[in-house]
Design a protein around this motif. Structure first.
Motif, mmCIF file in Angstrom:
data_model
loop_
_atom_site.group_PDB
_atom_site.id
_atom_site.type_symbol
_atom_site.label_atom_id
_atom_site.label_comp_id
_atom_site.label_asym_id
_atom_site.label_seq_id
_atom_site.Cartn_x
_atom_site.Cartn_y
_atom_site.Cartn_z
ATOM 1 N N LEU A 82 0.823 -1.203 0.000
ATOM 2 C CA LEU A 82 0.000 0.000 0.000
ATOM 3 C C LEU A 82 0.860 1.258 0.000
ATOM 4 C CD1 LEU A 82 -3.047 -0.539 2.408
ATOM 5 C CD2 LEU A 82 -3.135 0.353 0.085
ATOM 6 N N GLU A 83 1.806 1.319 0.901
ATOM 7 C CA GLU A 83 2.591 2.544 1.066
ATOM 8 C C GLU A 83 3.445 2.843 -0.158
ATOM 9 O OE1 GLU A 83 3.847 4.941 4.845
ATOM 10 O OE2 GLU A 83 4.559 2.871 4.867
ATOM 11 N N THR A 84 3.900 1.802 -0.857
ATOM 12 C CA THR A 84 4.683 2.015 -2.074
ATOM 13 C C THR A 84 3.803 2.133 -3.311
ATOM 14 O OG1 THR A 84 4.934 -0.369 -2.428
ATOM 15 C CG2 THR A 84 6.638 0.742 -1.124
ATOM 16 N N LEU A 85 2.479 1.959 -3.134
ATOM 17 C CA LEU A 85 1.492 1.996 -4.211
ATOM 18 C C LEU A 85 1.654 0.839 -5.200
ATOM 19 C CD1 LEU A 85 1.353 5.843 -4.887
ATOM 20 C CD2 LEU A 85 -0.435 4.439 -3.873
ATOM 21 N N SER A 86 2.460 -0.163 -4.852
ATOM 22 C CA SER A 86 2.601 -1.325 -5.728
ATOM 23 C C SER A 86 1.366 -2.217 -5.679
ATOM 24 C CB SER A 86 3.847 -2.130 -5.356
ATOM 25 O OG SER A 86 3.791 -2.599 -4.027
ATOM 26 N N LEU A 87 0.434 -1.921 -4.777
ATOM 27 C CA LEU A 87 -0.836 -2.645 -4.767
ATOM 28 C C LEU A 87 -1.671 -2.256 -5.991
ATOM 29 C CD1 LEU A 87 -2.074 -4.624 -2.592
ATOM 30 C CD2 LEU A 87 -3.630 -2.766 -2.045
ATOM 31 N N PHE A 88 -1.432 -1.054 -6.495
ATOM 32 C CA PHE A 88 -2.232 -0.523 -7.598
ATOM 33 C C PHE A 88 -1.458 -0.382 -8.907
ATOM 34 C CE2 PHE A 88 -3.667 1.683 -3.624
ATOM 35 C CZ PHE A 88 -4.767 0.889 -3.398
ATOM 36 N N TYR A 89 -0.137 -0.402 -8.828
ATOM 37 C CA TYR A 89 0.683 -0.232 -10.028
ATOM 38 C C TYR A 89 1.764 -1.309 -10.086
ATOM 39 C CZ TYR A 89 -1.250 4.522 -9.758
ATOM 40 O OH TYR A 89 -2.085 5.613 -9.669
ATOM 41 N N SER A 90 2.003 -1.855 -11.274
ATOM 42 C CA SER A 90 3.093 -2.810 -11.440
ATOM 43 C C SER A 90 4.446 -2.123 -11.330
ATOM 44 C CB SER A 90 2.976 -3.501 -12.805
ATOM 45 O OG SER A 90 1.814 -4.283 -12.869
ATOM 46 N N ASN A 91 4.492 -0.875 -11.802
ATOM 47 C CA ASN A 91 5.720 -0.080 -11.738
ATOM 48 C C ASN A 91 5.358 1.318 -11.253
ATOM 49 O OD1 ASN A 91 8.100 1.337 -12.100
ATOM 50 N ND2 ASN A 91 8.606 0.320 -14.029
ATOM 51 N N PRO A 92 5.210 1.495 -9.928
ATOM 52 C CA PRO A 92 4.722 2.778 -9.389
ATOM 53 C C PRO A 92 5.525 3.983 -9.866
ATOM 54 C CG PRO A 92 4.784 1.113 -7.675
ATOM 55 C CD PRO A 92 5.471 0.519 -8.865
#
Length: 234
Positions: A82-92
């Protein structure tokens, strides 16, 4: 699922399911619903079978939608994703909006940090305006149907999502969605929605999901309700 299917047909509703993320994305676009990146293969692809999209139809067209997708965590916890946004993006670093940031703290961080195996994410909820509020219980019902299907497909697994903090403060989350946990706090800065910064983590443990399924399959809670012309639940 037999009971849910029977009650849907009695209410002249058709519940359809797909297991492809792009098919569910098409349903969201069809009704004009914002497509979360968790359900957009351009940002975060999902293998066929790792996503379940539910669509309810009646004579007027699509009545409601809800999607779930499976996440598997191996090296780091869900809080890290969540904090790195890798939950929503493959390559944040390349895909996220410039200026987009997420910080998870407090009870939300403590809960998400314990999730280090697998969990399913819920999103893409849409209910047609004439069926919102006291007209139907679609948010709760579709959540239970999705949980039942998730357990049947992926085994005993918990559920997570996020929603705006103001929604939780109004009591809409616990009343309409029947959530087990509503946890502070998430600060999600997104240039496209600068007014929406405060969010909460929504979660259900696997045991809670199983109890919901058993309660509804036993017929203890009405699955569908509508309000008559006198504003009474029929």
């Amino acid at each position: 699922m037999i009971r849910i299917d029977r009650d849907f047909h009695q209410a002249k509703l058709d519940l359809q399911a797909c297991d492809d993320i792009d098919t569910f994305k098409d349903r969201l676009r069809e009704v004009g619903k914002y497509v979360p990146s968790a359900f957009d293969s351009r940002f975060k692809p999902a293998r066929t079978g790792d996503c379940i999209g539910l669509t309810v139809r009646d004579d007027a067209g699509i009545a409601a939608t809800l999607g779930v997708r499976l996440y598997r965590f191996t090296v780091t916890s869900m809080a890290d994703h969540l904090e790195t946004l890798s939950l929503f993006y493959s390559n944040p670093a390349e895909q996220m909006i410039p200026g987009e940031r997420l910080s998870i703290q407090g009870d939300a961080d403590a809960y998400a940090s314990r999730l280090q195996d697998k969990v399913y994410w819920t999103g893409g909820l849409w209910v047609r305006p004439d069926l919102r509020g006291r007209q139907t219980n679609f948010p709760k019902l579709l959540g239970i149907a999705a949980g039942s299907m998730a357990h049947a497909r992926w085994g005993r697994v918990g559920m997570v999502s996020v929603t705006e903090k103001v929604m939780a403060e109004r009591g809409l989350v616990s009343k309409s969605y029947d959530m087990q946990h509503v946890l502070d706090s998430i600060i999600w800065t997104h240039p496209a929605r600068p007014e929406k910064k405060e969010w909460v983590l929504l979660a259900k443990d696997a045991d809670y999901i199983a109890r919901q399924t058993l309660t509804h399959s036993a017929g203890e809670v009405p699955l569908i309700y509508r309000v008559d012309e006198n504003r009474r639940i029929a």
